[in-house]
Design a protein around this motif. Structure first.
Motif, PDB file in Angstrom:
ATOM      1  N   VAL A 200       0.910  -1.217   0.334  1.00  0.00           N
ATOM      2  CA  VAL A 200       0.045  -0.260   0.010  1.00  0.00           C
ATOM      3  C   VAL A 200       0.483   1.346   0.084  1.00  0.00           C
ATOM      4  O   VAL A 200       1.604   0.967   0.520  1.00  0.00           O
ATOM      5  N   GLY A 201       0.288   2.299  -0.880  1.00  0.00           N
ATOM      6  CA  GLY A 201       1.358   3.558  -0.759  1.00  0.00           C
ATOM      7  C   GLY A 201       1.274   4.577  -1.717  1.00  0.00           C
ATOM      8  O   GLY A 201       0.564   4.158  -2.922  1.00  0.00           O
ATOM      9  N   VAL A 202       1.070   5.670  -1.470  1.00  0.00           N
ATOM     10  CA  VAL A 202      -0.035   7.086  -2.536  1.00  0.00           C
ATOM     11  C   VAL A 202       0.570   7.190  -2.738  1.00  0.00           C
ATOM     12  O   VAL A 202       0.514   7.685  -4.366  1.00  0.00           O
ATOM     13  N   GLY A 203       2.016   6.922  -3.102  1.00  0.00           N
ATOM     14  CA  GLY A 203       3.393   7.476  -4.544  1.00  0.00           C
ATOM     15  C   GLY A 203       2.842   6.174  -5.459  1.00  0.00           C
ATOM     16  O   GLY A 203       4.091   6.687  -6.374  1.00  0.00           O
ATOM     17  N   MET A 204       2.411   5.551  -5.855  1.00  0.00           N
ATOM     18  CA  MET A 204       1.730   4.290  -6.367  1.00  0.00           C
ATOM     19  C   MET A 204       1.524   5.418  -7.635  1.00  0.00           C
ATOM     20  O   MET A 204       1.204   4.947  -8.593  1.00  0.00           O
ATOM     21  N   ARG A 205      -0.001   6.391  -7.591  1.00  0.00           N
ATOM     22  CA  ARG A 205       0.043   7.109  -8.150  1.00  0.00           C
ATOM     23  C   ARG A 205       0.549   7.697  -9.319  1.00  0.00           C
ATOM     24  O   ARG A 205       0.455   7.694 -10.533  1.00  0.00           O
ATOM     25  N   SER A 206       2.543   7.921  -8.844  1.00  0.00           N
ATOM     26  CA  SER A 206       3.272   8.927  -9.712  1.00  0.00           C
ATOM     27  C   SER A 206       4.260   8.311  -9.618  1.00  0.00           C
ATOM     28  O   SER A 206       5.031   8.788 -10.427  1.00  0.00           O
ATOM     29  N   HIS A 207       4.308   6.740  -9.389  1.00  0.00           N
ATOM     30  CA  HIS A 207       5.806   5.737 -10.095  1.00  0.00           C
ATOM     31  C   HIS A 207       5.756   4.190 -10.827  1.00  0.00           C
ATOM     32  O   HIS A 207       4.448   4.080 -10.325  1.00  0.00           O
ATOM     33  N   ALA A 208       5.708   4.603 -11.834  1.00  0.00           N
ATOM     34  CA  ALA A 208       6.440   3.433 -12.908  1.00  0.00           C
ATOM     35  C   ALA A 208       6.713   2.197 -11.538  1.00  0.00           C
ATOM     36  O   ALA A 208       8.186   2.261 -11.176  1.00  0.00           O
ATOM     37  N   GLY A 209       6.253   0.887 -11.902  1.00  0.00           N
ATOM     38  CA  GLY A 209       7.288   0.039 -11.363  1.00  0.00           C
ATOM     39  C   GLY A 209       6.725  -0.885 -10.493  1.00  0.00           C
ATOM     40  O   GLY A 209       7.599  -1.562 -10.324  1.00  0.00           O
ATOM     41  N   VAL A 210       5.995  -0.025  -9.746  1.00  0.00           N
ATOM     42  CA  VAL A 210       5.569  -0.989  -8.293  1.00  0.00           C
ATOM     43  C   VAL A 210       5.942  -1.846  -8.761  1.00  0.00           C
ATOM     44  O   VAL A 210       5.950  -3.040  -8.026  1.00  0.00           O
ATOM     45  N   ALA A 211       4.125  -2.454  -9.378  1.00  0.00           N
ATOM     46  CA  ALA A 211       4.106  -4.063  -9.594  1.00  0.00           C
ATOM     47  C   ALA A 211       5.090  -4.947  -9.942  1.00  0.00           C
ATOM     48  O   ALA A 211       5.443  -5.917  -9.302  1.00  0.00           O
ATOM     49  N   GLN A 212       6.076  -3.902 -10.562  1.00  0.00           N
ATOM     50  CA  GLN A 212       6.900  -4.903 -11.189  1.00  0.00           C
ATOM     51  C   GLN A 212       7.863  -5.550  -9.917  1.00  0.00           C
ATOM     52  O   GLN A 212       8.352  -6.591 -10.313  1.00  0.00           O
ATOM     53  N   THR A 213       8.323  -4.251  -9.579  1.00  0.00           N
ATOM     54  CA  THR A 213       9.168  -4.383  -7.785  1.00  0.00           C
ATOM     55  C   THR A 213       8.838  -5.765  -6.947  1.00  0.00           C
ATOM     56  O   THR A 213       8.894  -7.053  -6.363  1.00  0.00           O
ATOM     57  N   MET A 214       7.222  -5.865  -7.083  1.00  0.00           N
ATOM     58  CA  MET A 214       6.198  -6.978  -6.504  1.00  0.00           C
ATOM     59  C   MET A 214       6.581  -8.178  -7.321  1.00  0.00           C
ATOM     60  O   MET A 214       6.667  -9.400  -6.165  1.00  0.00           O
ATOM     61  N   LYS A 216       8.604  -9.470  -9.134  1.00  0.00           N
ATOM     62  CA  LYS A 216       9.765 -10.346  -9.425  1.00  0.00           C
ATOM     63  C   LYS A 216      10.283 -10.554  -7.452  1.00  0.00           C
ATOM     64  O   LYS A 216      10.685 -11.819  -7.998  1.00  0.00           O
ATOM     65  N   ALA A 217      10.259  -9.561  -6.630  1.00  0.00           N
ATOM     66  CA  ALA A 217      10.561 -10.456  -5.569  1.00  0.00           C
ATOM     67  C   ALA A 217       9.676 -11.590  -4.494  1.00  0.00           C
ATOM     68  O   ALA A 217      10.115 -12.647  -4.297  1.00  0.00           O
ATOM     69  N   LEU A 218       8.757 -11.702  -5.411  1.00  0.00           N
ATOM     70  CA  LEU A 218       7.868 -12.699  -5.203  1.00  0.00           C
ATOM     71  C   LEU A 218       8.763 -14.094  -5.845  1.00  0.00           C
ATOM     72  O   LEU A 218       8.972 -15.364  -5.466  1.00  0.00           O
ATOM     73  N   ALA A 219       9.357 -13.747  -7.047  1.00  0.00           N
ATOM     74  CA  ALA A 219       8.955 -14.580  -7.877  1.00  0.00           C
ATOM     75  C   ALA A 219      10.792 -14.861  -7.639  1.00  0.00           C
ATOM     76  O   ALA A 219      10.840 -16.223  -7.476  1.00  0.00           O
ATOM     77  N   ASP A 220      11.518 -14.843  -6.530  1.00  0.00           N
ATOM     78  CA  ASP A 220      13.065 -14.259  -6.456  1.00  0.00           C
ATOM     79  C   ASP A 220      12.798 -15.697  -5.462  1.00  0.00           C
ATOM     80  O   ASP A 220      14.016 -16.374  -5.072  1.00  0.00           O
ATOM     81  N   LYS A 221      11.588 -15.568  -4.143  1.00  0.00           N
ATOM     82  CA  LYS A 221      11.737 -16.397  -3.495  1.00  0.00           C
ATOM     83  C   LYS A 221      10.642 -17.581  -3.902  1.00  0.00           C
ATOM     84  O   LYS A 221      10.151 -18.042  -3.144  1.00  0.00           O
ATOM     85  N   GLY A 222      10.238 -17.579  -4.797  1.00  0.00           N
ATOM     86  CA  GLY A 222       9.471 -19.048  -5.433  1.00  0.00           C
ATOM     87  C   GLY A 222       8.600 -18.750  -5.245  1.00  0.00           C
ATOM     88  O   GLY A 222       7.843 -20.369  -5.491  1.00  0.00           O
ATOM     89  N   VAL A 223       7.522 -17.870  -5.011  1.00  0.00           N
ATOM     90  CA  VAL A 223       6.009 -17.181  -4.816  1.00  0.00           C
ATOM     91  C   VAL A 223       4.917 -17.235  -5.863  1.00  0.00           C
ATOM     92  O   VAL A 223       5.389 -16.310  -6.685  1.00  0.00           O
ATOM     93  N   HIS A 252       8.856  -6.082   2.278  1.00  0.00           N
ATOM     94  CA  HIS A 252       9.092  -5.404   2.879  1.00  0.00           C
ATOM     95  C   HIS A 252      10.536  -4.863   2.626  1.00  0.00           C
ATOM     96  O   HIS A 252      11.019  -3.717   2.881  1.00  0.00           O
ATOM     97  N   SER A 253      11.504  -6.069   2.081  1.00  0.00           N
ATOM     98  CA  SER A 253      12.833  -5.129   2.150  1.00  0.00           C
ATOM     99  C   SER A 253      12.593  -4.504   0.223  1.00  0.00           C
ATOM    100  O   SER A 253      13.837  -3.927   0.061  1.00  0.00           O
ATOM    101  N   ALA A 254      11.923  -5.548  -0.480  1.00  0.00           N
ATOM    102  CA  ALA A 254      12.064  -5.122  -1.783  1.00  0.00           C
ATOM    103  C   ALA A 254      11.972  -3.877  -1.981  1.00  0.00           C
ATOM    104  O   ALA A 254      12.878  -2.923  -3.133  1.00  0.00           O
ATOM    105  N   TYR A 255      11.042  -3.520  -1.312  1.00  0.00           N
ATOM    106  CA  TYR A 255      10.773  -1.469  -1.160  1.00  0.00           C
ATOM    107  C   TYR A 255      11.668  -0.711  -0.798  1.00  0.00           C
ATOM    108  O   TYR A 255      11.628   0.535  -0.827  1.00  0.00           O
ATOM    109  N   GLY A 256      12.482  -1.001   0.244  1.00  0.00           N
ATOM    110  CA  GLY A 256      12.869  -0.251   1.149  1.00  0.00           C
ATOM    111  C   GLY A 256      13.040   0.227   2.121  1.00  0.00           C
ATOM    112  O   GLY A 256      12.986   1.011   3.225  1.00  0.00           O
ATOM    113  N   LEU A 257      11.768  -0.962   2.805  1.00  0.00           N
ATOM    114  CA  LEU A 257      10.741  -0.388   3.996  1.00  0.00           C
ATOM    115  C   LEU A 257      12.142  -0.572   5.315  1.00  0.00           C
ATOM    116  O   LEU A 257      11.648   0.010   6.469  1.00  0.00           O
TER     117      LEU A 257
END
Length: 260
Positions: A200-214, A216-223, A252-257
């Protein structure tokens, strides 16, 4: 909710004292590196509350947003200073988006295990079939979240998958079975061993690549994910419940939280 309503009537801010010291980027019991957020927008808190964060009731956030009541979540055990005042940055302030200076792309990762996936296999491909399915569920007050329709192997049929709260799964399945004569389908499957993980984040409105990061992070863990739903400020995926906590930590790690 009552406290927010009183604050709205008095036109003043509202402090909510609870067993946590604020709103975190995710559940600290799952990810030890979760960080407390100083400020969260009404929209973000509303999404997080509805997606599994248990800090505030969804209705209280809806009311606060509608009446523009700033709400601060604080620990019941916080110590005031010698003048009886609370530290300025104590807790988490839930406020209008315009009052938040730092614009995070993603503010939090949530998880809900209160999910069930229902699949109708070989559902008639007639144009009104989905409307018939969801009309029957709505009339029984069964809330539906994610919906996926795909072609079935049998000609003239589709597979329709939807999710609902786990407590409604048996009732939803019974409704579908009772309607099978008027709404032909070959088989129904119910899976309660699933979880919904969301960012969740209001920054998604103006930033591309949020879905791609999600993804990829899941794919890297085999999810693997079974369904997706989105809004302007959130992306949710349905996954096997066994991978829920792993997915939360990875995102949590992929988005730098971790580094907030």
């Amino acid at each position: 909710t009552s406290a927010v309503a009183v604050a709205a009537a008095l036109e003043c801010p509202c402090d909510i004292y609870t067993d946590v010291d604020g709103v975190y980027t995710t559940d600290p019991r799952i990810e030890s590196r979760a960080r407390r957020l100083n400020r969260v927008s009404f929209e973000e808190m509303l999404e997080m509350a509805s997606l599994g964060a248990k800090v505030l009731q969804t209705r209280s956030v809806e009311l606060a947003m509608a009446k523009q009541v700033p709400v601060r979540v604080l620990s019941s055990f916080i110590e005031p200073d010698e003048n009886g005042a609370l530290p300025h940055e104590a807790g988490t302030l839930i406020c209008d988006e315009e009052e938040i200076v730092e614009k995070r792309i993603v503010s939090g990762v949530t998880m809900s295990r209160d999910e069930a996936r229902i699949t109708l296999l070989g559902l008639s491909d007639r144009v009104d079939a989905p409307a018939d399915v969801f009309t029957r569920l709505a009339e029984a007050n069964v809330n539906v979240d994610m919906i996926v329709q795909s072609q079935a192997r049998t000609a003239g049929t589709v597979n329709l998958t939807f999710t609902t709260g786990r407590r409604d799964a048996v009732r939803a399945a019974d409704i579908m079975k009772a309607a099978q004569g008027d709404l032909p389908f070959e088989e129904i499957r119910v899976d309660e061993d699933v979880a919904k993980v969301s960012v969740v984040g209001v920054g998604m409105r103006s930033h591309a690549g949020v879905a791609q990061t999600m993804f990829k992070a899941l794919a890297d863990k085999g999810v693997k994910f079974q369904a997706i739903s989105t809004s302007e400020i959130k992306i949710s995926v349905l996954i096997d419940a066994a991978y829920a906590e792993l997915a939360v930590r990875a995102l949590h790690s992929a988005y730098g939280l971790d580094a907030l």
